[in-house]
Design an enzyme around this catalytic site. Structure first.
Site, mmCIF file in Angstrom:
data_model
loop_
_atom_site.group_PDB
_atom_site.id
_atom_site.type_symbol
_atom_site.label_atom_id
_atom_site.label_comp_id
_atom_site.label_asym_id
_atom_site.label_seq_id
_atom_site.Cartn_x
_atom_site.Cartn_y
_atom_site.Cartn_z
ATOM 1 N N ASN A 30 7.194 -38.948 61.993
ATOM 2 C CA ASN A 30 8.052 -37.961 61.322
ATOM 3 C C ASN A 30 8.751 -37.133 62.404
ATOM 4 O OD1 ASN A 30 9.160 -35.879 59.839
ATOM 5 N ND2 ASN A 30 7.181 -34.941 59.311
ATOM 6 N N LYS A 32 11.049 -34.931 62.083
ATOM 7 C CA LYS A 32 11.456 -33.584 61.639
ATOM 8 C C LYS A 32 12.900 -33.297 62.062
ATOM 9 C CE LYS A 32 6.636 -32.404 61.752
ATOM 10 N NZ LYS A 32 5.602 -31.392 61.809
ATOM 11 N N HIS A 61 6.076 -32.670 52.083
ATOM 12 C CA HIS A 61 5.568 -32.310 53.407
ATOM 13 C C HIS A 61 5.301 -30.803 53.434
ATOM 14 C CE1 HIS A 61 5.412 -31.375 57.654
ATOM 15 N NE2 HIS A 61 5.045 -32.630 57.823
ATOM 16 N N GLU A 80 5.905 -28.520 55.451
ATOM 17 C CA GLU A 80 7.017 -27.648 55.848
ATOM 18 C C GLU A 80 7.993 -27.452 54.691
ATOM 19 O OE1 GLU A 80 7.767 -29.909 59.375
ATOM 20 O OE2 GLU A 80 5.875 -29.122 60.139
ATOM 21 N N GLU A 85 -2.610 -33.712 55.486
ATOM 22 C CA GLU A 85 -2.170 -32.968 56.660
ATOM 23 C C GLU A 85 -2.588 -31.505 56.521
ATOM 24 O OE1 GLU A 85 1.358 -35.041 58.717
ATOM 25 O OE2 GLU A 85 2.185 -33.892 57.066
ATOM 26 N N GLY A 110 1.392 -29.367 64.287
ATOM 27 C CA GLY A 110 2.160 -28.787 65.388
ATOM 28 C C GLY A 110 1.423 -27.722 66.174
ATOM 29 N N SER A 115 -1.262 -32.892 64.548
ATOM 30 C CA SER A 115 -1.576 -33.005 65.975
ATOM 31 C C SER A 115 -2.271 -34.323 66.334
ATOM 32 C CB SER A 115 -2.396 -31.801 66.457
ATOM 33 O OG SER A 115 -1.662 -30.609 66.257
#
Ligand code: PGA
Length: 253
Positions: free
Chosen positions: A9, A11, A97, A99, A169, A175, A215
């Site tokens: 991904n 992003k 996702h 985010e 996730e 991240g 991560s």
């Protein structure tokens, strides 16, 4: 044994030149991976999908979009339909996702609409779920994950669920460099499989692939993949460096 599934991904990263260069590096690196016992998909930003699709044309790496809209066409300014993504060579799309849930504000109902629209439009959705740090610290992980799974899969019949991949996730691991331990991840993956098994036939729950994301990197990929209920990895930061992403693919293969 399910075929492992590694997805990158990207992003909101890369540009028109570096996106194609990265695709080419990954394609050439993958052709050297013995056995090819792994499915690989790349998720570049929308505007680079078409160029990525071209660069992937002679490889068996799949292409996916980071998001979709749930209508097929019409007056939805700024949105992109499943049909458009199919049209330019996408097979997959991410839905929900973290985010998009936590930065953009997508709720479970919207995510479910996207999962359903993706399948109806011939795409394979990756339904992303995961708890926030404060939810984990206040023992709400199970409650949050079951809500996201039940709502995300609402209305899907047996045939539709076969098109779905789930990605666990934990938001606190995305991240941040703080990967969930293999045990923490396995615990939630097993719970997700059990939840799916309560809605569908046991066999379907066994077959569904559940990726871990947060991560993931070359140093932890093999340990994560060694867990019985971890069937693949959804990789963010480490998918932007061909060398690291290829090392992760090798660890999963
Ligand atoms: P990360 O992102 O690997 O950079 O933590 C994973 C993801 O958000 O899919």
């Amino acid at each position: 044994m399910k075929k492992p599934f590694v997805a990158g991904n990207w992003k909101m990263n890369t540009d028109s030149h570096s996106s194609v260069a990265l695709v080419k590096e990954i394609v050439s690196g993958c052709s050297n991976i013995a056995g090819h016992n792994v499915d690989v998909a790349l998720f570049p930003p929308f505007v680079y999908l078409q160029a990525a699709s071209k660069a992937l044309s002679s490889s068996d790496i799949s292409l996916g979009a980071q998001d979709i809209f749930y209508e097929q066409k019409g007056a939805f300014t700024g949105e992109i339909s499943p049909a458009m993504l199919k049209d330019i060579g996408c097979s997959y799309c991410l839905c929900g996702h973290s985010e998009r849930r936590h930065v953009i504000g997508e709720d479970d109902e919207l995510v479910n609409n996207k999962v359903v629209a993706a399948i109806n439009g011939g795409l394979l959705p990756i339904l992303c779920v995961g708890e926030l740090l404060e939810q984990r610290e206040t023992s709400q992980t199970q409650e949050v994950i079951s809500r996201q799974i039940n709502a995300g899969l609402a209305g899907l019949n047996d045939q539709m669920i076969s098109a779905v991949t789930i990605a666990y996730e934990p938001v606190w691991a995305i991240g941040t460099g703080h990967t969930a331990t293999p045990q923490q991840a396995q615990e939630v993956h097993a719970m997700i499989r059990e939840l799916v098994g309560r809605i569908y036939e046991k066999e379907l729950a066994q077959q569904i692939r559940i990726q871990y994301g947060g991560s993931a990197k070359p140093a932890n990929a093999a340990q994560l993949m060694a867990q019985p209920d971890i069937d693949g990895l959804l990789v963010g930061g480490a998918s932007l460096k061909a060398e690291d992403f290829l090392a992760i693919i090798c660890a999963a293969a």
